[in-house]
Enzyme design. Structure first.
Site, PDB file in Angstrom:
ATOM      1  N   TYR A  85       0.860  -1.167   0.019  1.00  0.00           N
ATOM      2  CA  TYR A  85       0.184  -0.135  -0.072  1.00  0.00           C
ATOM      3  C   TYR A  85       0.748   1.274  -0.024  1.00  0.00           C
ATOM      4  O   TYR A  85       0.371   2.147  -0.678  1.00  0.00           O
ATOM      5  CB  TYR A  85      -1.069  -0.100   1.094  1.00  0.00           C
ATOM      6  CG  TYR A  85      -1.862   1.132   1.085  1.00  0.00           C
ATOM      7  CD1 TYR A  85      -3.158   1.021   0.531  1.00  0.00           C
ATOM      8  CD2 TYR A  85      -1.621   2.387   1.733  1.00  0.00           C
ATOM      9  CE1 TYR A  85      -4.141   2.026   0.343  1.00  0.00           C
ATOM     10  CE2 TYR A  85      -2.618   3.421   1.690  1.00  0.00           C
ATOM     11  CZ  TYR A  85      -3.753   3.176   1.041  1.00  0.00           C
ATOM     12  OH  TYR A  85      -4.530   4.466   0.852  1.00  0.00           O
ATOM     13  N   PHE A 137      -7.416  21.705 -24.342  1.00  0.00           N
ATOM     14  CA  PHE A 137      -7.695  20.145 -24.779  1.00  0.00           C
ATOM     15  C   PHE A 137      -9.119  19.910 -23.771  1.00  0.00           C
ATOM     16  O   PHE A 137      -9.245  20.500 -22.757  1.00  0.00           O
ATOM     17  CB  PHE A 137      -6.649  19.196 -24.172  1.00  0.00           C
ATOM     18  CG  PHE A 137      -7.078  17.802 -24.436  1.00  0.00           C
ATOM     19  CD1 PHE A 137      -6.847  17.252 -25.868  1.00  0.00           C
ATOM     20  CD2 PHE A 137      -7.021  16.886 -23.453  1.00  0.00           C
ATOM     21  CE1 PHE A 137      -7.231  16.025 -26.225  1.00  0.00           C
ATOM     22  CE2 PHE A 137      -7.633  15.700 -23.681  1.00  0.00           C
ATOM     23  CZ  PHE A 137      -7.672  15.045 -25.250  1.00  0.00           C
ATOM     24  N   THR A 138      -9.709  18.689 -24.392  1.00  0.00           N
ATOM     25  CA  THR A 138     -11.004  18.692 -23.520  1.00  0.00           C
ATOM     26  C   THR A 138     -11.133  18.629 -22.302  1.00  0.00           C
ATOM     27  O   THR A 138     -11.936  19.365 -21.280  1.00  0.00           O
ATOM     28  CB  THR A 138     -11.854  17.456 -24.326  1.00  0.00           C
ATOM     29  OG1 THR A 138     -10.973  16.271 -24.120  1.00  0.00           O
ATOM     30  CG2 THR A 138     -12.217  17.566 -25.754  1.00  0.00           C
ATOM     31  N   ASP A 228       1.837  20.401 -20.132  1.00  0.00           N
ATOM     32  CA  ASP A 228       1.146  19.060 -20.592  1.00  0.00           C
ATOM     33  C   ASP A 228       1.959  18.231 -21.094  1.00  0.00           C
ATOM     34  O   ASP A 228       2.360  18.507 -22.568  1.00  0.00           O
ATOM     35  CB  ASP A 228      -0.271  19.308 -21.184  1.00  0.00           C
ATOM     36  CG  ASP A 228      -1.055  17.946 -21.482  1.00  0.00           C
ATOM     37  OD1 ASP A 228      -0.277  17.011 -21.520  1.00  0.00           O
ATOM     38  OD2 ASP A 228      -2.314  17.849 -21.786  1.00  0.00           O
ATOM     39  N   LYS A 271       0.129   7.680 -23.309  1.00  0.00           N
ATOM     40  CA  LYS A 271       0.785   7.974 -24.614  1.00  0.00           C
ATOM     41  C   LYS A 271       2.181   7.705 -24.781  1.00  0.00           C
ATOM     42  O   LYS A 271       2.764   6.618 -24.884  1.00  0.00           O
ATOM     43  CB  LYS A 271       0.314   9.343 -25.008  1.00  0.00           C
ATOM     44  CG  LYS A 271      -0.956   9.771 -25.210  1.00  0.00           C
ATOM     45  CD  LYS A 271      -1.776   9.792 -24.214  1.00  0.00           C
ATOM     46  CE  LYS A 271      -3.380  10.224 -24.317  1.00  0.00           C
ATOM     47  NZ  LYS A 271      -3.896  10.415 -23.078  1.00  0.00           N
ATOM     48  N   ARG A 395     -13.277  15.423 -33.614  1.00  0.00           N
ATOM     49  CA  ARG A 395     -12.663  16.790 -33.139  1.00  0.00           C
ATOM     50  C   ARG A 395     -12.847  17.918 -33.797  1.00  0.00           C
ATOM     51  O   ARG A 395     -12.154  18.271 -34.326  1.00  0.00           O
ATOM     52  CB  ARG A 395     -10.847  16.187 -33.086  1.00  0.00           C
ATOM     53  CG  ARG A 395     -10.300  15.325 -32.328  1.00  0.00           C
ATOM     54  CD  ARG A 395     -10.163  15.129 -30.931  1.00  0.00           C
ATOM     55  NE  ARG A 395     -11.386  15.132 -30.137  1.00  0.00           N
ATOM     56  CZ  ARG A 395     -11.272  14.755 -29.010  1.00  0.00           C
ATOM     57  NH1 ARG A 395     -10.268  14.832 -28.039  1.00  0.00           N
ATOM     58  NH2 ARG A 395     -12.442  14.516 -28.189  1.00  0.00           N
ATOM     59  N   PHE A 462     -18.953  14.461 -26.275  1.00  0.00           N
ATOM     60  CA  PHE A 462     -18.426  13.531 -27.405  1.00  0.00           C
ATOM     61  C   PHE A 462     -18.510  12.206 -26.963  1.00  0.00           C
ATOM     62  O   PHE A 462     -18.679  11.526 -27.983  1.00  0.00           O
ATOM     63  CB  PHE A 462     -17.271  14.369 -27.994  1.00  0.00           C
ATOM     64  CG  PHE A 462     -16.176  14.332 -26.846  1.00  0.00           C
ATOM     65  CD1 PHE A 462     -15.261  13.263 -26.642  1.00  0.00           C
ATOM     66  CD2 PHE A 462     -16.017  15.607 -25.957  1.00  0.00           C
ATOM     67  CE1 PHE A 462     -14.282  13.280 -25.447  1.00  0.00           C
ATOM     68  CE2 PHE A 462     -15.005  15.677 -25.124  1.00  0.00           C
ATOM     69  CZ  PHE A 462     -14.358  14.586 -24.703  1.00  0.00           C
TER      70      PHE A 462
HETATM   71  C1  P61 Z   1      -6.652  10.970 -26.592  1.00  0.00           C
HETATM   72  F1  P61 Z   1     -11.339  12.210 -26.772  1.00  0.00           F
HETATM   73  N1  P61 Z   1      -6.060  12.249 -24.577  1.00  0.00           N
HETATM   74  O1  P61 Z   1      -5.729  11.876 -27.373  1.00  0.00           O
HETATM   75  P1  P61 Z   1      -6.056  10.797 -19.830  1.00  0.00           P
HETATM   76  N2  P61 Z   1      -3.662  15.717 -22.429  1.00  0.00           N
HETATM   77  C2  P61 Z   1      -3.681  15.512 -23.470  1.00  0.00           C
HETATM   78  C3  P61 Z   1      -4.328  14.255 -23.870  1.00  0.00           C
HETATM   79  O2  P61 Z   1      -4.396  13.884 -25.120  1.00  0.00           O
HETATM   80  C4  P61 Z   1      -5.183  13.695 -23.110  1.00  0.00           C
HETATM   81  C5  P61 Z   1      -5.193  14.216 -21.684  1.00  0.00           C
HETATM   82  C6  P61 Z   1      -4.334  15.058 -21.316  1.00  0.00           C
HETATM   83  C7  P61 Z   1      -6.734  11.032 -25.249  1.00  0.00           C
HETATM   84  C8  P61 Z   1      -7.842  10.379 -24.516  1.00  0.00           C
HETATM   85  C9  P61 Z   1      -8.911  11.094 -24.594  1.00  0.00           C
HETATM   86  O3  P61 Z   1     -11.647  14.233 -25.511  1.00  0.00           O
HETATM   87  C10 P61 Z   1     -10.745  13.168 -24.941  1.00  0.00           C
HETATM   88  O4  P61 Z   1      -5.014  10.055 -19.450  1.00  0.00           O
HETATM   89  C11 P61 Z   1      -2.816  16.003 -24.542  1.00  0.00           C
HETATM   90  O5  P61 Z   1      -6.888  10.449 -20.938  1.00  0.00           O
HETATM   91  O6  P61 Z   1      -6.797  11.160 -18.556  1.00  0.00           O
HETATM   92  C12 P61 Z   1      -5.773  12.417 -23.299  1.00  0.00           C
HETATM   93  O7  P61 Z   1      -5.246  12.218 -20.208  1.00  0.00           O
HETATM   94  C13 P61 Z   1      -5.820  13.276 -20.437  1.00  0.00           C
HETATM   95  C14 P61 Z   1      -9.959  11.432 -25.556  1.00  0.00           C
HETATM   96  C15 P61 Z   1      -9.095  12.146 -23.750  1.00  0.00           C
HETATM   97  C16 P61 Z   1     -10.742  12.138 -25.719  1.00  0.00           C
HETATM   98  C17 P61 Z   1     -10.321  13.213 -23.899  1.00  0.00           C
HETATM   99  O8  P61 Z   1      -7.180  10.140 -27.249  1.00  0.00           O
END
Ligand code: P61
Length: 471
Positions: A85, A137-138, A228, A271, A395, A462
């Site tokens: 833990y 970013f979303t 980020d 990523k 997007r 979305f």
């Molecule tokens: C992606 F449709 N990305 O690109 P988490 N910052 C950035 C990202 O690209 C990102 C996160 C933070 C995704 C997954 C995803 O609207 C969407 O690990 C530059 O996913 O929490 C994530 O990181 C967030 C797809 C996220 C989406 C949000 O496919």
């Protein structure tokens, strides 16, 4: 400094070809489906590719997030999980890797990127604050808004223009930013939200020169910069390739330098780090770290696991070092370019230059007869799936959501359909199949009438919105 890059076999023999720096040890079957099956499954999914079952997908380019193939070393790391833990040895490996490659002093694990966005937003943003950044970013913007802030896009204008060939379309417009600081006051800007390779702009990079100029401006006004770093290793490839003075530096060296001009970073390790889950938040300021440490136990888990299992932290620590290798990054981005160049040769409208992680089809010009409120990018994702079982992601207007003040749709300049390439997963033959699917949908574009939204959730609509076909 002498370039430490090892030449590819192709380069050693005077050719320009490249190949992946790995071979395949384990495979996972994928399934071809019939047109009739796809018509049924996409209708059941409300014409939203997020609502499809993955077993109904042939080539899955929904995202490059959490979809990478781990290496044999990473899988071996999974077996070395210390599932304590508190104080798991895997946490210390992770901490060491982040310090070594990113250079930040204090590291907190989180379950994934948005966990870190939540913590940093809640800690630093107060109601009435403005957070400037290089395109939204979303999830990032939503956490900033939920904390009471307003995101302000200060990316250069070229980023909103798909065919524009600017090599660093992720750059911040320093004049726009300074005008904002003068208008709202530096005291109302808790930090700059800077993303390395801007996802929504097409995976477009930020130059080192731009960051240095940003640092200078922020020093004048006493504003911090948080990065980020989700696809920052990919960003470094573009710096190495295009920016003067970096050709002889490794990706790892460029990464350390880039981060050194920032005050902290959050990371979705799903990523660049080649893992299926995980992330972290890292800062240099001890006082800020103490506050974050206190919040992480409320929302993620103890500060030595932050929502991750020990085995996941081990795979992540290994993935960090694999993710910054020059030959890996080169083959990753060249694969994306391979697909992009086929489409460019066929005059299919895509965002250019080709970015780091995905091909973005320019749905506005693809379906030039469809107004934005008939959801051209959503329609294109559904049509691609219908044609060949290839899964992509909207997007555009659906992703942009509604303005929290007026409640109206936001109408983003970019209306894109993203085909994100998972790392180390698909072959060049898969890319050929994808290109042919896009061409078939492009040829039939005039017959397409668009979609109508019939269900809209409040947050990040979305992901779960549903649509009907306009006939
Ligand atoms: C992606 F449709 N990305 O690109 P988490 N910052 C950035 C990202 O690209 C990102 C996160 C933070 C995704 C997954 C995803 O609207 C969407 O690990 C530059 O996913 O929490 C994530 O990181 C967030 C797809 C996220 C989406 C949000 O496919």
């Amino acid at each position: 400094m002498k370039r430490k890059k090892i030449k590819t076999m192709g380069e050693q023999f005077g050719r320009r070809s490249w190949a992946e720096p790995w071979k395949i040890k384990m495979v996972e079957p994928i399934k071809l489906t019939s047109r009739e099956e796809r018509e049924r499954t996409i209708k059941e999914a409300g014409y939203n590719t997020f609502l499809l079952r993955s077993e109904d997908v042939y080539i899955d380019l929904l995202t490059d997030s959490g979809t990478s193939a781990m290496s044999d070393r990473q899988w071996a790391g999974i077996m070395l999980g210390d599932e304590a833990y508190a104080g798991s040895r895997n946490f210390y490996h992770l901490e060491e890797a982040v310090r070594k490659y990113y250079g930040y002093k204090y590291v907190l694990p989180v379950h994934q990127g948005r966990g870190a966005e939540h913590l940093i937003s809640k800690t630093l943003i107060k109601p009435g604050h403005y957070i400037p950044g290089n395109m939204y970013f979303t999830t990032t913007r939503l956490h900033q808004e939920l904390a009471g802030g307003t995101f302000v896009d200060v990316i250069i204008d070229e980023a909103h223009d798909p065919p524009n060939l600017h090599p660093f379309k992720g750059n911040i417009d320093i004049n726009k930013l300074e005008a904002l600081i003068k208008r709202v006051g530096a005291e109302n800007i808790p930090f700059i939200s800077l993303a390395g390779t801007v996802n929504m702009a097409g995976g477009q990079p930020v130059s080192m020169a731009n960051l240095k100029a940003l640092r200078e401006l922020c020093n004048v006004y006493g504003i911090s910069i948080n990065l980020d770093a989700t696809r920052m290793a990919e960003n470094c490839f573009f710096i190495q390739e295009c920016e003067q003075g970096y050709q002889d530096k490794t990706i790892a060296e460029i990464l350390r330098e880039f981060c050194s001009y920032t005050d902290g970073a959050w990371m979705s390790s799903k990523k660049d780090h080649l893992v299926n889950i995980g992330g972290w938040l890292a800062v240099n300021d001890k006082e800020l770290f103490d506050k974050l440490c206190n919040l992480v136990v409320v929302y993620e888990g103890l500060h030595t696991y932050g929502g991750m299992a020990g085995r996941d932290m081990e795979a992540l620590a290994i993935g960090i070092s694999e993710g910054v290798q020059d030959d890996h990054i080169r083959s990753r981005i060249e694969q994306v370019r391979y697909l992009g160049n086929i489409l460019i040769n066929w005059n299919i409208p895509i965002v250019r230059p080709v970015g780091g992680h995905a091909i973005f089809l320019d749905a506005k010009s693809f379906y030039s007869h469809l107004p934005q409120d008939k959801f051209p990018a959503q329609t294109l994702a559904a049509e691609l799936y219908l044609d060949s079982g290839v899964r992509s992601m909207e997007r555009g207007i659906v992703s942009a959501g509604r303005d929290p003040e007026t409640g109206n749709h936001r109408y983003p300049a970019l209306e894109l359909t993203r085909l994100a390439i998972p790392r180390r997963v698909y072959t060049q033959a898969h890319m050929d199949v994808v290109s042919e699917a896009i061409r078939a949908v492009y040829k039939a574009r005039k017959e397409t009438k668009g979609l109508k939204m019939i269900y809209e959730p409040k947050y990040l609509r979305f992901f779960q919105a549903r649509f009907e076909k306009i006939t």
